[in-house]
Write an enzyme that holds these catalytic residues in place. Structure first.
Site, PDB file in Angstrom:
ATOM      1  N   GLN A 199      14.884 -13.040 -36.413  1.00  0.00           N
ATOM      2  CA  GLN A 199      13.773 -13.180 -35.321  1.00  0.00           C
ATOM      3  C   GLN A 199      15.012 -11.871 -34.382  1.00  0.00           C
ATOM      4  OE1 GLN A 199      13.400 -16.486 -32.514  1.00  0.00           O
ATOM      5  NE2 GLN A 199      12.006 -15.768 -31.672  1.00  0.00           N
ATOM      6  N   HIS A 234       6.687 -16.765 -32.471  1.00  0.00           N
ATOM      7  CA  HIS A 234       5.269 -16.129 -33.826  1.00  0.00           C
ATOM      8  C   HIS A 234       4.981 -15.969 -35.203  1.00  0.00           C
ATOM      9  CE1 HIS A 234       8.606 -13.350 -32.868  1.00  0.00           C
ATOM     10  NE2 HIS A 234       8.303 -13.113 -34.254  1.00  0.00           N
ATOM     11  N   ASP A 285       0.901  -6.533 -36.597  1.00  0.00           N
ATOM     12  CA  ASP A 285       2.265  -5.670 -36.289  1.00  0.00           C
ATOM     13  C   ASP A 285       2.162  -4.217 -36.045  1.00  0.00           C
ATOM     14  OD1 ASP A 285       5.431  -7.656 -37.061  1.00  0.00           O
ATOM     15  OD2 ASP A 285       4.943  -5.184 -36.818  1.00  0.00           O
ATOM     16  N   ILE A 286       3.399  -3.977 -35.332  1.00  0.00           N
ATOM     17  CA  ILE A 286       3.385  -2.856 -35.367  1.00  0.00           C
ATOM     18  C   ILE A 286       3.770  -1.674 -36.677  1.00  0.00           C
ATOM     19  CG2 ILE A 286       2.114  -1.361 -32.859  1.00  0.00           C
ATOM     20  CD1 ILE A 286       5.441  -1.607 -32.906  1.00  0.00           C
ATOM     21  N   HIS A 345       4.290 -14.943 -38.786  1.00  0.00           N
ATOM     22  CA  HIS A 345       3.949 -13.738 -39.541  1.00  0.00           C
ATOM     23  C   HIS A 345       3.025 -13.952 -40.038  1.00  0.00           C
ATOM     24  CE1 HIS A 345       7.154 -10.716 -37.993  1.00  0.00           C
ATOM     25  NE2 HIS A 345       7.464 -12.036 -37.850  1.00  0.00           N
TER      26      HIS A 345
HETATM   27  P1  5GP Z   1      10.378 -11.034 -35.595  1.00  0.00           P
HETATM   28  O1  5GP Z   1      11.476  -9.633 -35.906  1.00  0.00           O
HETATM   29  O2  5GP Z   1      10.592 -11.613 -34.219  1.00  0.00           O
HETATM   30  O3  5GP Z   1      10.139 -12.330 -36.513  1.00  0.00           O
HETATM   31  O4  5GP Z   1       9.058 -10.095 -35.689  1.00  0.00           O
HETATM   32  C1  5GP Z   1       8.258  -9.174 -34.564  1.00  0.00           C
HETATM   33  C2  5GP Z   1       7.842  -9.062 -34.907  1.00  0.00           C
HETATM   34  O5  5GP Z   1       7.379  -7.419 -33.660  1.00  0.00           O
HETATM   35  C3  5GP Z   1       8.247  -7.304 -35.861  1.00  0.00           C
HETATM   36  O6  5GP Z   1       6.996  -7.056 -37.166  1.00  0.00           O
HETATM   37  C4  5GP Z   1       7.603  -5.925 -34.875  1.00  0.00           C
HETATM   38  O7  5GP Z   1       7.184  -4.966 -35.774  1.00  0.00           O
HETATM   39  C5  5GP Z   1       6.777  -6.976 -34.543  1.00  0.00           C
HETATM   40  N1  5GP Z   1       7.112  -5.339 -32.716  1.00  0.00           N
HETATM   41  C6  5GP Z   1       7.791  -5.507 -32.193  1.00  0.00           C
HETATM   42  N2  5GP Z   1       7.225  -4.615 -30.617  1.00  0.00           N
HETATM   43  C7  5GP Z   1       5.808  -4.392 -31.548  1.00  0.00           C
HETATM   44  C8  5GP Z   1       4.982  -3.954 -30.365  1.00  0.00           C
HETATM   45  O8  5GP Z   1       5.522  -3.354 -29.559  1.00  0.00           O
HETATM   46  N3  5GP Z   1       3.635  -4.412 -30.379  1.00  0.00           N
HETATM   47  C9  5GP Z   1       3.236  -5.032 -31.833  1.00  0.00           C
HETATM   48  N4  5GP Z   1       2.342  -5.359 -32.471  1.00  0.00           N
HETATM   49  N5  5GP Z   1       4.650  -5.360 -32.577  1.00  0.00           N
HETATM   50  C10 5GP Z   1       5.012  -5.605 -32.228  1.00  0.00           C
END
Ligand code: 5GP
Ligand code: ZN
Length: 135
Positions: free
Chosen positions: A94, A100, A31-32, A102
């Site tokens: 989300q 995905h 994760d970035i 985590h």
């Molecule tokens: P969500 O918020 O949908 O549960 O998780 C999305 C995750 O994707 C976040 O933790 C965010 O940091 C990660 N993320 C967003 N953009 C990128 C990217 O371009 N590359 C990577 N490796 N992770 C990303």
């Protein structure tokens, strides 16, 4: 492959990522914006928006891949614990709409906090909701 999907781009390789594991159905990458050092994401190769949409085979493969990663985090990063987290829907945090998991290594002294305050619930309300949820 869904056009304009960030994680489809990562799976395909058109968007760079720190990939750490992959198999026939899944890819795992860092994760970035890590919650703790080592925070990674596991995605199915096939696009599906969220938990409600993902095919059972992909969900199973993604969960097994998350377990594999959790074991590695314990071994290699010396994690004290692991959180596996899924956000389903904007209301549930989300932000990327390709399913995905985590996988977040946890350390005794890390700053993460439980995002709710555990307190006794209303027994009648709990029972009424259980009635609704029973199939
Ligand atoms: P969500 O918020 O949908 O549960 O998780 C999305 C995750 O994707 C976040 O933790 C965010 O940091 C990660 N993320 C967003 N953009 C990128 C990217 O371009 N590359 C990577 N490796 N992770 C990303
Ligand atoms: Zn996608």
């Amino acid at each position: 492959m869904s056009p304009d999907c960030l994680f489809c781009g990562i799976v395909e390789g058109s968007i760079p990522s720190q990939t750490i594991d992959s198999d026939e159905r899944t890819v795992a990458f860092m994760d970035i914006n890590p919650a703790t050092p080592g925070h990674a994401l596991v995605v199915p190769r096939a696009h599906s928006a969220d938990l409600l949409e993902i095919a059972a085979e992909d969900l199973e493969a993604t969960t097994v891949a998350a377990q594999r990663l959790a074991v590695r985090m314990k071994d290699v990063l010396d994690a004290d614990g692991i959180n596996v987290l899924n956000a389903c829907g904007a209301a549930a945090w989300q932000t990327v709409f390709h399913f995905h998991l985590h996988v977040i290594p946890r350390f005794e002294d890390d700053p993460l906090k439980l995002p709710w305050i555990p307190r006794g619930g209303d027994e009648e309300e709990i029972a009424a909701i259980a009635d609704k949820l029973r199939t």
